[in-house]
Design an enzyme around this catalytic site. Structure first.
Site, PDB file in Angstrom:
ATOM      1  N   ASP A  75       0.832  -1.208   0.000  1.00  0.00           N
ATOM      2  CA  ASP A  75       0.000   0.000   0.000  1.00  0.00           C
ATOM      3  C   ASP A  75       0.868   1.260   0.000  1.00  0.00           C
ATOM      4  O   ASP A  75       1.983   1.258   0.511  1.00  0.00           O
ATOM      5  CB  ASP A  75      -0.902  -0.023   1.235  1.00  0.00           C
ATOM      6  CG  ASP A  75      -2.079   0.933   1.106  1.00  0.00           C
ATOM      7  OD1 ASP A  75      -2.338   1.424  -0.021  1.00  0.00           O
ATOM      8  OD2 ASP A  75      -2.738   1.206   2.128  1.00  0.00           O
ATOM      9  N   ASN A  81     -11.012  -2.729  -5.281  1.00  0.00           N
ATOM     10  CA  ASN A  81     -10.289  -1.736  -6.082  1.00  0.00           C
ATOM     11  C   ASN A  81     -11.023  -1.367  -7.382  1.00  0.00           C
ATOM     12  O   ASN A  81     -10.682  -0.378  -8.032  1.00  0.00           O
ATOM     13  CB  ASN A  81      -8.853  -2.190  -6.380  1.00  0.00           C
ATOM     14  CG  ASN A  81      -7.923  -2.100  -5.174  1.00  0.00           C
ATOM     15  OD1 ASN A  81      -6.992  -2.902  -5.026  1.00  0.00           O
ATOM     16  ND2 ASN A  81      -8.150  -1.134  -4.281  1.00  0.00           N
TER      17      ASN A  81
HETATM   18  C1  IPE Z   1      -5.426  -2.755  -0.239  1.00  0.00           C
HETATM   19  O1  IPE Z   1      -5.107  -1.419  -0.342  1.00  0.00           O
HETATM   20  C2  IPE Z   1      -5.352  -3.423  -1.582  1.00  0.00           C
HETATM   21  C3  IPE Z   1      -4.027  -3.554  -2.164  1.00  0.00           C
HETATM   22  C4  IPE Z   1      -2.914  -3.168  -1.632  1.00  0.00           C
HETATM   23  C5  IPE Z   1      -3.995  -4.214  -3.447  1.00  0.00           C
HETATM   24  P1  IPE Z   1      -6.225  -0.278  -0.510  1.00  0.00           P
HETATM   25  O2  IPE Z   1      -5.490   1.000  -0.611  1.00  0.00           O
HETATM   26  O3  IPE Z   1      -7.138  -0.631  -1.614  1.00  0.00           O
HETATM   27  O4  IPE Z   1      -7.019  -0.409   0.856  1.00  0.00           O
HETATM   28  P2  IPE Z   1      -7.908   0.672   1.631  1.00  0.00           P
HETATM   29  O5  IPE Z   1      -8.925   1.163   0.654  1.00  0.00           O
HETATM   30  O6  IPE Z   1      -6.998   1.753   2.090  1.00  0.00           O
HETATM   31  O7  IPE Z   1      -8.487  -0.090   2.779  1.00  0.00           O
HETATM   32  C1  IPE Z   2      -1.574   0.349  -3.431  1.00  0.00           C
HETATM   33  O1  IPE Z   2      -1.397   1.715  -3.445  1.00  0.00           O
HETATM   34  C2  IPE Z   2      -1.828  -0.208  -4.806  1.00  0.00           C
HETATM   35  C3  IPE Z   2      -3.184  -0.731  -5.015  1.00  0.00           C
HETATM   36  C4  IPE Z   2      -4.154  -0.734  -4.145  1.00  0.00           C
HETATM   37  C5  IPE Z   2      -3.471  -1.291  -6.320  1.00  0.00           C
HETATM   38  P1  IPE Z   2      -2.617   2.728  -3.374  1.00  0.00           P
HETATM   39  O2  IPE Z   2      -3.033   3.069  -4.767  1.00  0.00           O
HETATM   40  O3  IPE Z   2      -3.700   2.197  -2.519  1.00  0.00           O
HETATM   41  O4  IPE Z   2      -1.919   3.971  -2.692  1.00  0.00           O
HETATM   42  P2  IPE Z   2      -2.539   4.966  -1.631  1.00  0.00           P
HETATM   43  O5  IPE Z   2      -3.117   4.140  -0.523  1.00  0.00           O
HETATM   44  O6  IPE Z   2      -3.587   5.746  -2.348  1.00  0.00           O
HETATM   45  O7  IPE Z   2      -1.384   5.790  -1.182  1.00  0.00           O
HETATM   46 MG    MG Z   3      -4.102   2.387  -0.548  1.00  0.00          MG
END
Ligand code: IPE
Ligand code: IPE
Ligand code: MG
Length: 231
Positions: free
Chosen positions: A20, A68
């Site tokens: 993340d 997602n």
């Molecule tokens: C979890 O991260 C999913 C992945 C890392 C693929 P998200 O960024 O989607 O999770 P939330 O929305 O902060 O809980």
């Molecule tokens: C994780 O990074 C990647 C996926 C969930 C695919 P994020 O896109 O969730 O990054 P933040 O949480 O917005 O920083």
């Molecule tokens: Mg995230």
């Protein structure tokens, strides 16, 4: 995948990571989110290449959750295109490095060309000895529901029969779950498997994550006492 310990030497066999923080990494630099995701892929590549000396049997990476899909169409497109590129560019590396690719989640409902690429990658890496499991269109609740439905087909809904039907049934028990970026939640990842896993939440944003961070996590893990409810 059972929940019970299978070894007691303190070594982690199976580590899973919620990767993340790509968006925040980009935002901090006033870059588009897509660049954050690109750098996130580079962090994956670096980690897979640096895995050998860590002695893991399995690394599981959360790449795309079933939630997602709520993101913008253009971000989803970027992520899917990165996936296509990554499979193409890194498959030879996996084969050369004895990696066995596994995919967990409802990946067969992704775009047909990606499904085809993944099927080919699974076939080509089938003989690898170290497992790299990638969670794609993955949701833990959905995985448990699917496993329970399969178990019910045989009229036998028990913890063991559900575990035997999870997407992770052929992975070792989960030892350590890491989440980067400072968020402290599971976001529907490996809910069943985390029952007795150790957890580690680190502030590092995923694109900054290096093999040394995983090495540090593994040495932290080795110091922990796992009890499984006993004494
Ligand atoms: C979890 O991260 C999913 C992945 C890392 C693929 P998200 O960024 O989607 O999770 P939330 O929305 O902060 O809980
Ligand atoms: C994780 O990074 C990647 C996926 C969930 C695919 P994020 O896109 O969730 O990054 P933040 O949480 O917005 O920083
Ligand atoms: Mg995230």
């Amino acid at each position: 995948m059972g929940d019970q310990p299978t070894q007691s030497d303190g070594r982690a066999r199976h580590v899973a990571i919620i990767m993340d923080g790509n968006g925040r990494w980009a935002k901090k630099r006033s870059l588009p989110r897509a660049i954050g995701h690109q750098r996130g892929v580079e962090a994956v590549r670096r980690l897979v290449r640096g895995l050998e000396p860590m002695g893991l049997d399995c690394l599981t990476l959360y790449a795309f959750s079933s939630e997602n899909w709520k993101r913008s169409e253009s971000e989803i497109d970027d992520l899917m295109n990165l996936m296509r590129k990554f499979i193409k560019s890194d498959l030879p590396d996996f084969v050369a490095n004895d990696v066995q690719l596994k995919i967990i989640g409802d990946w067969r409902s992704l775009a047909p060309d990606i499904v085809g690429m993944l099927e080919n990658a699974l076939e080509q890496t089938a003989n690898g000895s170290k497992k790299l499991a990638v969670a794609l269109n993955y949701g833990g609740q959905n995985e448990i529901a699917r496993a329970a439905a399969k178990a019910a087909e045989h009229g036998d809904i028990t913890s063991d029969s559900i575990a035997a039907n999870l997407d992770t049934h052929d992975l070792p028990p989960l030892d350590l779950l890491i989440r980067t970026s400072g968020e402290v939640r599971l976001s529907n990842f490996l809910l069943w498997q985390a029952a007795y896993a150790e957890m580690l939440f680190v502030d590092t944003l995923w694109p900054d994550f290096k093999p040394e961070h995983l090495e540090q996590a593994l040495s932290d893990f080795a110091q922990r006492e796992r009890r499984y409810g006993g004494r």
